[in-house]
Design a protein around this motif. Structure first.
Motif, PDB file in Angstrom:
ATOM      1  N   LEU A 164     139.894  63.095  30.788  1.00 23.85           N
ATOM      2  CA  LEU A 164     138.455  63.087  31.098  1.00 23.85           C
ATOM      3  C   LEU A 164     138.171  62.981  32.598  1.00 23.85           C
ATOM      4  CD1 LEU A 164     137.343  60.668  28.274  1.00 23.85           C
ATOM      5  CD2 LEU A 164     136.420  62.953  28.598  1.00 23.85           C
ATOM      6  N   LEU A 193     138.611  60.324  34.330  1.00 22.76           N
ATOM      7  CA  LEU A 193     137.978  59.013  34.554  1.00 22.76           C
ATOM      8  C   LEU A 193     138.818  58.111  35.449  1.00 22.76           C
ATOM      9  CD1 LEU A 193     136.612  58.077  31.000  1.00 22.76           C
ATOM     10  CD2 LEU A 193     135.283  58.658  33.019  1.00 22.76           C
ATOM     11  N   LEU A 198     131.269  66.500  35.403  1.00 26.90           N
ATOM     12  CA  LEU A 198     130.356  66.026  34.359  1.00 26.90           C
ATOM     13  C   LEU A 198     130.099  67.140  33.336  1.00 26.90           C
ATOM     14  CD1 LEU A 198     127.712  63.945  36.394  1.00 26.90           C
ATOM     15  CD2 LEU A 198     129.514  63.062  34.946  1.00 26.90           C
ATOM     16  N   ARG A 206     133.110  67.395  31.130  1.00 29.50           N
ATOM     17  CA  ARG A 206     133.155  66.260  30.190  1.00 29.50           C
ATOM     18  C   ARG A 206     132.211  66.463  29.008  1.00 29.50           C
ATOM     19  NH1 ARG A 206     132.813  61.604  34.680  1.00 29.50           N
ATOM     20  NH2 ARG A 206     134.969  61.536  35.347  1.00 29.50           N
ATOM     21  N   ARG A 207     131.127  67.209  29.230  1.00 29.26           N
ATOM     22  CA  ARG A 207     130.172  67.414  28.140  1.00 29.26           C
ATOM     23  C   ARG A 207     130.766  68.264  27.022  1.00 29.26           C
ATOM     24  NH1 ARG A 207     125.310  68.043  32.313  1.00 29.26           N
ATOM     25  NH2 ARG A 207     125.165  65.839  32.789  1.00 29.26           N
ATOM     26  N   PHE A 245     135.981  55.677  21.497  1.00 31.75           N
ATOM     27  CA  PHE A 245     136.732  54.614  22.170  1.00 31.75           C
ATOM     28  C   PHE A 245     137.319  53.633  21.150  1.00 31.75           C
ATOM     29  CE2 PHE A 245     134.102  56.160  25.578  1.00 31.75           C
ATOM     30  CZ  PHE A 245     134.907  56.031  26.707  1.00 31.75           C
ATOM     31  N   ALA A 254     132.413  51.373  21.885  1.00 35.07           N
ATOM     32  CA  ALA A 254     131.508  51.516  23.030  1.00 35.07           C
ATOM     33  C   ALA A 254     130.126  52.016  22.624  1.00 35.07           C
ATOM     34  CB  ALA A 254     132.123  52.432  24.102  1.00 35.07           C
ATOM     35  N   PHE A 280     126.139  51.685  22.308  1.00 38.30           N
ATOM     36  CA  PHE A 280     125.171  50.992  23.171  1.00 38.30           C
ATOM     37  C   PHE A 280     124.464  49.938  22.329  1.00 38.30           C
ATOM     38  CE2 PHE A 280     125.453  55.372  24.909  1.00 38.30           C
ATOM     39  CZ  PHE A 280     126.192  55.033  26.020  1.00 38.30           C
ATOM     40  N   PHE A 303     123.050  61.364  23.882  1.00 35.84           N
ATOM     41  CA  PHE A 303     123.416  62.437  24.821  1.00 35.84           C
ATOM     42  C   PHE A 303     122.621  63.717  24.575  1.00 35.84           C
ATOM     43  CE2 PHE A 303     126.908  59.451  24.558  1.00 35.84           C
ATOM     44  CZ  PHE A 303     126.910  59.025  25.876  1.00 35.84           C
ATOM     45  N   TYR A 330     119.425  62.976  26.307  1.00 43.69           N
ATOM     46  CA  TYR A 330     119.640  62.988  27.755  1.00 43.69           C
ATOM     47  C   TYR A 330     119.649  64.416  28.302  1.00 43.69           C
ATOM     48  CZ  TYR A 330     121.730  62.120  32.289  1.00 43.69           C
ATOM     49  OH  TYR A 330     121.962  62.077  33.642  1.00 43.69           O
ATOM     50  N   ARG A 333     120.504  59.529  47.067  1.00 43.63           N
ATOM     51  CA  ARG A 333     120.552  60.966  46.746  1.00 43.63           C
ATOM     52  C   ARG A 333     119.965  61.241  45.353  1.00 43.63           C
ATOM     53  NH1 ARG A 333     126.265  62.811  45.463  1.00 43.63           N
ATOM     54  NH2 ARG A 333     125.528  62.085  43.454  1.00 43.63           N
ATOM     55  N   ASP A 334     120.207  60.315  44.415  1.00 36.93           N
ATOM     56  CA  ASP A 334     119.750  60.527  43.029  1.00 36.93           C
ATOM     57  C   ASP A 334     118.361  59.949  42.750  1.00 36.93           C
ATOM     58  OD1 ASP A 334     122.042  61.879  42.492  1.00 36.93           O
ATOM     59  OD2 ASP A 334     123.035  60.289  41.363  1.00 36.93           O
ATOM     60  N   LYS A 385     113.265  61.808  35.704  1.00 40.06           N
ATOM     61  CA  LYS A 385     113.937  62.313  34.494  1.00 40.06           C
ATOM     62  C   LYS A 385     114.199  61.155  33.515  1.00 40.06           C
ATOM     63  CE  LYS A 385     118.315  64.557  33.357  1.00 40.06           C
ATOM     64  NZ  LYS A 385     119.626  64.869  33.940  1.00 40.06           N
ATOM     65  N   GLN A 416     130.981  50.703  27.632  1.00 43.09           N
ATOM     66  CA  GLN A 416     129.767  51.528  27.511  1.00 43.09           C
ATOM     67  C   GLN A 416     129.536  52.383  28.769  1.00 43.09           C
ATOM     68  OE1 GLN A 416     126.284  49.337  25.910  1.00 43.09           O
ATOM     69  NE2 GLN A 416     127.729  47.802  25.251  1.00 43.09           N
ATOM     70  N   GLU A 443     132.021  53.513  30.666  1.00 44.95           N
ATOM     71  CA  GLU A 443     133.029  54.578  30.517  1.00 44.95           C
ATOM     72  C   GLU A 443     132.514  55.649  29.560  1.00 44.95           C
ATOM     73  OE1 GLU A 443     137.120  54.169  31.370  1.00 44.95           O
ATOM     74  OE2 GLU A 443     135.623  54.121  32.956  1.00 44.95           O
ATOM     75  N   ALA A 444     131.837  55.197  28.494  1.00 51.43           N
ATOM     76  CA  ALA A 444     131.291  56.144  27.514  1.00 51.43           C
ATOM     77  C   ALA A 444     130.285  57.073  28.174  1.00 51.43           C
ATOM     78  CB  ALA A 444     130.651  55.395  26.351  1.00 51.43           C
ATOM     79  N   LEU A 445     129.423  56.511  29.017  1.00 44.45           N
ATOM     80  CA  LEU A 445     128.441  57.354  29.722  1.00 44.45           C
ATOM     81  C   LEU A 445     129.156  58.422  30.541  1.00 44.45           C
ATOM     82  CD1 LEU A 445     125.810  54.841  31.154  1.00 44.45           C
ATOM     83  CD2 LEU A 445     125.430  56.538  29.389  1.00 44.45           C
ATOM     84  N   LYS A 446     130.152  57.974  31.339  1.00 41.55           N
ATOM     85  CA  LYS A 446     130.893  58.923  32.186  1.00 41.55           C
ATOM     86  C   LYS A 446     131.604  59.950  31.326  1.00 41.55           C
ATOM     87  CE  LYS A 446     132.224  55.535  35.683  1.00 41.55           C
ATOM     88  NZ  LYS A 446     133.405  54.814  36.156  1.00 41.55           N
ATOM     89  N   ALA A 447     132.219  59.476  30.242  1.00 44.04           N
ATOM     90  CA  ALA A 447     132.990  60.378  29.381  1.00 44.04           C
ATOM     91  C   ALA A 447     132.110  61.460  28.768  1.00 44.04           C
ATOM     92  CB  ALA A 447     133.671  59.573  28.286  1.00 44.04           C
ATOM     93  N   PHE A 448     130.845  61.132  28.521  1.00 41.63           N
ATOM     94  CA  PHE A 448     129.948  62.123  27.913  1.00 41.63           C
ATOM     95  C   PHE A 448     129.154  62.895  28.972  1.00 41.63           C
ATOM     96  CE2 PHE A 448     130.700  59.381  24.227  1.00 41.63           C
ATOM     97  CZ  PHE A 448     131.024  60.342  23.284  1.00 41.63           C
ATOM     98  N   GLY A 449     129.585  62.772  30.223  1.00 39.41           N
ATOM     99  CA  GLY A 449     128.989  63.586  31.277  1.00 39.41           C
ATOM    100  C   GLY A 449     127.686  63.048  31.836  1.00 39.41           C
ATOM    101  N   VAL A 450     127.467  61.736  31.700  1.00 39.30           N
ATOM    102  CA  VAL A 450     126.242  61.136  32.251  1.00 39.30           C
ATOM    103  C   VAL A 450     126.628  60.247  33.437  1.00 39.30           C
ATOM    104  CG1 VAL A 450     124.278  59.628  31.768  1.00 39.30           C
ATOM    105  CG2 VAL A 450     125.144  61.143  29.984  1.00 39.30           C
ATOM    106  N   SER A 451     125.959  60.435  34.553  1.00 42.67           N
ATOM    107  CA  SER A 451     126.273  59.631  35.735  1.00 42.67           C
ATOM    108  C   SER A 451     125.685  58.222  35.580  1.00 42.67           C
ATOM    109  CB  SER A 451     125.684  60.308  36.971  1.00 42.67           C
ATOM    110  OG  SER A 451     125.509  59.366  37.994  1.00 42.67           O
ATOM    111  N   GLU A 508     122.884  57.563  38.008  1.00 41.24           N
ATOM    112  CA  GLU A 508     121.616  58.191  37.628  1.00 41.24           C
ATOM    113  C   GLU A 508     120.941  57.427  36.480  1.00 41.24           C
ATOM    114  OE1 GLU A 508     122.176  62.502  37.486  1.00 41.24           O
ATOM    115  OE2 GLU A 508     120.709  62.493  35.867  1.00 41.24           O
ATOM    116  N   LYS A 509     121.738  57.041  35.505  1.00 36.67           N
ATOM    117  CA  LYS A 509     121.181  56.456  34.281  1.00 36.67           C
ATOM    118  C   LYS A 509     120.934  54.949  34.384  1.00 36.67           C
ATOM    119  CE  LYS A 509     119.969  56.822  29.978  1.00 36.67           C
ATOM    120  NZ  LYS A 509     118.722  57.498  29.643  1.00 36.67           N
TER     121      LYS A 509
END
Lengths: 249, 254
Positions: free
Chosen positions: A48, A50, A74, A77-78, A84, A88, A90, A102, A105, B26-27, B33, B122, B124-132, B135-136
């Motif tokens: 990923l 990471l 990013l 990754r999508r 996990f 993980a 929320f 997502f 989002y 920058r963000d 959004k 959680q 890591e989950a954001l990053k893994a799913f392509g969310v910064s 930003e979030k």
């Protein structure tokens, strides 16, 4: 397709991964098997992007992910979903919000389409009636299935599972493994990290055995089970003291 | 080597923190959004800190009135109390009291929330799913703080001035109307500008420091506790340091 070329990774002067090379073909389920602390979960983080690596390259569908910027990463990754080890989820959001997180989002679908997708995903994991529940109201097996639903919601091509059955009872474990097999029938590519041989045999097309950050053996389930590598034999022997599985295969 | 490591680690942390500031600025446009998160953070800061800031400001004004009143009384100059309270609250005490109270309230909240998200994967989950995560998680908190600290500082200023006004009236027998008129007349644009700009800088640094400590939490709950403490301590120090810079440097430049 996923390809790892000679990945090495150190942390605090400890070698976590040593020249790890791995190829996962599209539409297959690959299992990375090894004991705790062998570096299995780190491989998923490397896939990923990471975690920083010392050397090597990771290609996802031909794109070298350690040579692209954060924004492009990013996007890559999508295309990947991950479940996990600790799920993980929320914890401030309910099941519906977790699964749709997502999708909402990305802002590409309408509210109605998102709700339909959530229903579809929850139906896939057999948890249709949990939409309004919060993670702390769910059992371990339910949390795992919600985590799978969330990973699948955005329609990823590749799904990574980190110890998907650890801590679950046999019935829930079987349900999770059946879900992973169901994904294979849908043409998804899965990489599953586990230390449980039974699980690996049940779902794997290909198996990679890892020990202390190094790949010990890689191949089909049959090849691995028949391997005369001393580590593999010792590892399996400790799991199956009666050695029954070896004789049967 | 042993001596070098802590310095190297500190430099790396400073670099990471600087990068986080750059990325957050920058963000900033992404706050729109994520407006649901932004509004939620604004609501939390505004509603949950209101009474804290109100009483903090009120007692600062009251104490300032009593202390200055007793000293000015010796010279028969109690009519000057209103000027002291007004200038003191708007330029110094209002922003600083609000900053320090919110460093504890909002800073601890941000660090513990993001820290527990970090520990439970959680983030890591954001990053893994392509969310910064910047930003979030960071941008909405920083923007919400910058927006909300200003009205909260105004609340502290007003509570302090009004509290001081009543104490001055009851203890030192200064007319309420006279107090209010001199308290407002004494303030010029420079005072109001400094009193307005300070909370924005305090808010930015409190929010970003607390988010940084949250997102860099490693290990377990003990480290989360340590990071929450460090976040509050560092934010409070930054508030006092920035206040000094504003008072000494910016004030002279204006």
């Amino acid at each position: 397709m996923i390809r790892l070329n000679n990945i090495s990774l150190d942390y605090d002067e400890r070698h976590i991964l040593k020249n790890v090379s791995l190829t996962v073909e599209k539409g297959t389920t690959s299992v990375i098997l090894g004991s705790s602390g062998a570096g299995k979960s780190t491989i998923l983080k490397v896939i990923l992007g990471l975690t920083d690596i010392k050397s090597g390259e990771v290609f996802i569908n031909g794109k070298s992910i350690y040579q692209i910027n954060e924004k492009e990463l990013l996007k890559v990754r999508r295309k990947i979903g991950i479940v996990f080890q600790g799920n993980a989820l929320f914890d401030s959001l309910n099941v519906r919000e977790n699964v749709s997180y997502f999708l909402a989002y990305e802002n590409k679908l309408s509210e109605r389409e998102i709700n339909e997708k959530v229903k579809e995903m929850l139906s896939f994991v057999n948890l249709e009636d949990t939409q309004e529940l919060y993670p702390d109201q769910l059992s371990g097996g339910m949390k795992k299935r919600i985590a799978i639903a969330r990973a699948l919601a955005a329609g990823p091509e590749i799904i990574l599972f980190d110890e998907p059955t650890t801590g679950l009872d046999p019935i829930n474990s079987k349900a999770i493994l059946e879900l992973i097999n169901k994904l294979k029938s849908l043409g998804k590519t899965s990489i599953v990290v586990t230390h449980i041989l039974n699980d690996a045999v049940f779902i794997a097309d290909n198996m990679t055995v890892i020990n202390e950050g190094e790949i010990v053996a890689s191949g089909s389930v049959r090849e691995i089970l028949k391997s005369d590598n001393s580590f593999i034999q010792k590892f399996f022997y400790e799991i199956f003291l009666d050695n029954t599985l070896f004789k049967e295969n | 080597m042993i001596l070098k490591m802590p310095i190297q680690n500190k430099l790396i942390k400073l670099y990471d923190f600087s990068m986080m500031i750059i990325e957050t600025i920058r963000d900033f446009p992404t706050a729109l959004k994520n407006r649901k998160d932004l509004l939620n953070e604004m609501y939390v800061i505004g509603t949950q800190s209101f009474w804290l800031v109100f009483f903090g400001g009120l007692f600062s004004g009251v104490i300032l009135a009593i202390e200055t009143g007793h000293n000015l009384e010796k010279f028969g100059a109690t009519l000057l109390i209103s000027r002291t309270i007004s200038l003191g609250m708007v330029r110094e005490l209002g922003p600083v009291i609000t900053g320090i109270l919110l460093a504890a309230r909002t800073g601890a909240k941000n660090t513990s929330e993001l820290g527990s998200m970090q520990l439970s994967e959680q983030v890591e989950a954001l990053k893994a799913f392509g969310v910064s995560p910047i930003e979030k998680l960071v941008v909405p908190r920083v923007v919400a703080a910058v927006i909300m600290f200003l009205p909260l500082t105004f609340v502290a200023d007003m509570a302090g001035i009004i509290g001081g006004m009543f104490i001055t009236n009851t203890t030192f027998h200064v007319d309420l109307v006279y107090f209010w008129r001199t308290a407002t007349d004494v303030l010029d644009y420079k005072d109001i500008f400094v009193g307005t700009i300070k909370p924005m800088f305090f808010a930015f640094f409190i929010a970003i420091i607390s988010c940084y400590y949250g997102l860099t939490t490693k290990g377990g709950t003990t480290n989360l506790g340590k990071n929450a403490i460090n976040s509050v301590v560092m934010s409070s120090l930054i508030v006092l340091t920035l206040d000094f810079i504003f008072t000494k440097v910016v004030w002279e430049l204006l």
